[in-house]
Enzyme design. Structure first.
Site, PDB file in Angstrom:
ATOM      1  N   HIS A 156       4.820  -7.498  -1.703  1.00 48.97           N
ATOM      2  CA  HIS A 156       3.501  -7.916  -2.197  1.00 48.97           C
ATOM      3  C   HIS A 156       3.660  -9.329  -2.786  1.00 48.97           C
ATOM      4  CE1 HIS A 156       1.749  -3.636  -3.136  1.00 48.97           C
ATOM      5  NE2 HIS A 156       1.135  -4.131  -2.075  1.00 48.97           N
ATOM      6  N   CYS A 250       2.006  -5.099 -11.517  1.00 48.94           N
ATOM      7  CA  CYS A 250       1.542  -3.998 -10.665  1.00 48.94           C
ATOM      8  C   CYS A 250       0.730  -2.994 -11.465  1.00 48.94           C
ATOM      9  CB  CYS A 250       2.719  -3.243 -10.060  1.00 48.94           C
ATOM     10  SG  CYS A 250       3.757  -4.217  -8.994  1.00 48.94           S
TER      11      CYS A 250
HETATM   12  N1  ARG Z   1       5.305   2.049  -4.671  1.00 48.39           N
HETATM   13  C1  ARG Z   1       4.220   1.125  -4.648  1.00 48.39           C
HETATM   14  C2  ARG Z   1       4.028   0.609  -3.240  1.00 48.39           C
HETATM   15  O1  ARG Z   1       4.992   0.375  -2.565  1.00 48.39           O
HETATM   16  C3  ARG Z   1       4.465   0.004  -5.593  1.00 48.39           C
HETATM   17  C4  ARG Z   1       3.309  -0.924  -5.731  1.00 48.39           C
HETATM   18  C5  ARG Z   1       3.578  -2.064  -6.641  1.00 48.39           C
HETATM   19  N2  ARG Z   1       2.416  -2.844  -6.868  1.00 48.39           N
HETATM   20  C6  ARG Z   1       2.335  -4.163  -6.783  1.00 48.39           C
HETATM   21  N3  ARG Z   1       1.228  -4.723  -7.152  1.00 48.39           N
HETATM   22  N4  ARG Z   1       3.305  -4.903  -6.318  1.00 48.39           N
HETATM   23  O2  ARG Z   1       2.924   0.433  -2.776  1.00 48.39           O
END
Ligand code: ARG
Length: 257
Positions: A156, A250
Site C-alpha cells: 500500500h 493503517c
Molecule cells: N492485513 C491487511 C491487508 O493486507 C493490512 C492492511 C494495512 N493497511 C494499510 N493501510 N496499509 O490488507
C-alpha cells in the site's frame, strides 16, 4: 478507528502475514489503545466504528474509504477476505452524514490514496487499480498522481510514504518504480528520506498533523531524520498489528469534513 476486538492473522494477503505464527489479540488491543491515547493527547477528535466478528483486518480503518471535503469515496477490496469491510465503513460514513460515492474500481481507501495539499498521491501495483485514481480525481477535483509500488512488502502507498504537511512527505525511494521516484523528487524536493530499516518496521505508516508525527517506535532512523527536518516524532508501539502488515496510519482513517 476500529478496536481490534477480533484481530487475528488467519490468512495471508501480504508478505507480513503468517497464519502459522502466534499473535496476541489482547496485546493488539492494548497497543491500539495507546495509539488512541496519543491522538487524544494531540487534541484530535476520534470517532469509532464497531468491529465485526470474522473481519480480523477491520482494525485497519484507513482502508475503509477516502474522505475529503465531506465526501467518502468507498473502498472496494482486492481480496475477498476483506470485502465485507467496505459496506460497514460506507454505512458508518452515511450515518455520520458524509456524502457517499460508491467505487466502481478496486481501491483500498487511504491505504493507496493520500491527500498532500491539492494532490492526491495515488498508489498502484498491488492493491488499488489505476482506474480508481481517475474516479477519485473526478470526485475530489484534485489531480491524482499515480505512483507505482514495486516491492510486495510495501503493498500500500501508506507503507512507503507519509504525508507530513501540505507540501512535504517522507518516503522510501526504493519502494517505487524509477519513474515514480523521479516524480516524487520533483514534487517534494525537501522530502524526508527513509531507509530500509525504517521500511521493515513499517516506519512510514505514520500520521502527521503538519508538525507532530505519530510513527512506530522501532523506526529510529526516521525519528531522527524527522527531528532534523523540524518535525516532532511521537513514537508508539503497535508491533502486534505489524503481524498483519499494519501500523499507526493503517489504523486511522482521516475524516476531512
Ligand atoms: N492485513 C491487511 C491487508 O493486507 C493490512 C492492511 C494495512 N493497511 C494499510 N493501510 N496499509 O490488507
Amino acid at each position: 478507528m476500529c478496536r481490534p476486538t477480533y484481530f487475528a492473522v488467519t490468512y495471508r494477503i501480504n508478505p507480513w502475514m503468517d497464519p502459522s505464527a502466534p499473535y496476541d489479540t489482547s496485546l493488539a488491543i492494548s497497543q491500539w489503545e495507546t495509539l488512541v491515547q496519543a491522538y487524544d493527547q494531540l487534541g484530535h477528535k476520534v470517532e469509532f466504528i464497531d468491529p465485526l466478528p470474522g473481519l480480523p483486518d477491520m482494525v485497519f480503518a484507513a482502508n475503509g474509504g477516502t474522505v475529503i471535503d465531506g465526501k467518502m469515496y468507498t473502498a472496494q477490496f482486492r481480496h475477498a477476505e476483506r470485502a465485507d469491510e467496505a459496506p460497514a465503513y460506507r454505512d458508518w460514513a452515511e450515518r455520520a452524514g458524509f456524502e457517499v460515492q460508491e467505487a466502481k474500481h478496486v481501491n483500498e481507501g487511504e491505504g493507496d490514496l493520500l491527500l498532500a495539499g491539492e494532490f492526491l498521491l495515488a498508489g498502484t501495483g498491488f492493491r488499488t487499480a489505476h482506474a480508481a485514481h481517475l474516479e477519485a480525481q473526478e470526485l475530489f477535483g484534485r489531480p491524482a498522481i499515480a505512483l507505482q509500488l514495486v516491492d510486495p512488502r510495501f503493498y500500500h502507498l501508506d507503507t512507503a510514504l507519509t504525508v507530513l504537511s501540505q507540501n512535504n512527505i517522507a518516503y522510501l525511494p526504493e519502494a517505487f518504480s524509477p519513474g515514480s521516484q523521479q516524480i516524487l523528487r520533483k514534487l517534494f524536493p525537501d522530502a524526508v528520506i527513509a531507509n530500509e530499516e525504517d521500511g521493515v518496521v513499517l516506519g512510514l505508516n505514520a500520521v502527521s498533523d503538519g508538525h507532530n508525527v505519530v510513527l512506530p517506535v522501532q523506526a529510529k532512523h526516521l525519528q531522527q531524520a524527522l527531528k532534523d527536518s523540524g518535525y516532532n516524532p511521537i513514537p508508539v508501539d503497535v508491533s502486534e498489528l505489524r503481524l498483519a502488515g499494519g501500523g499507526p496510519k493503517c489504523c486511522t482513517l482521516e475524516l476531512r469534513s
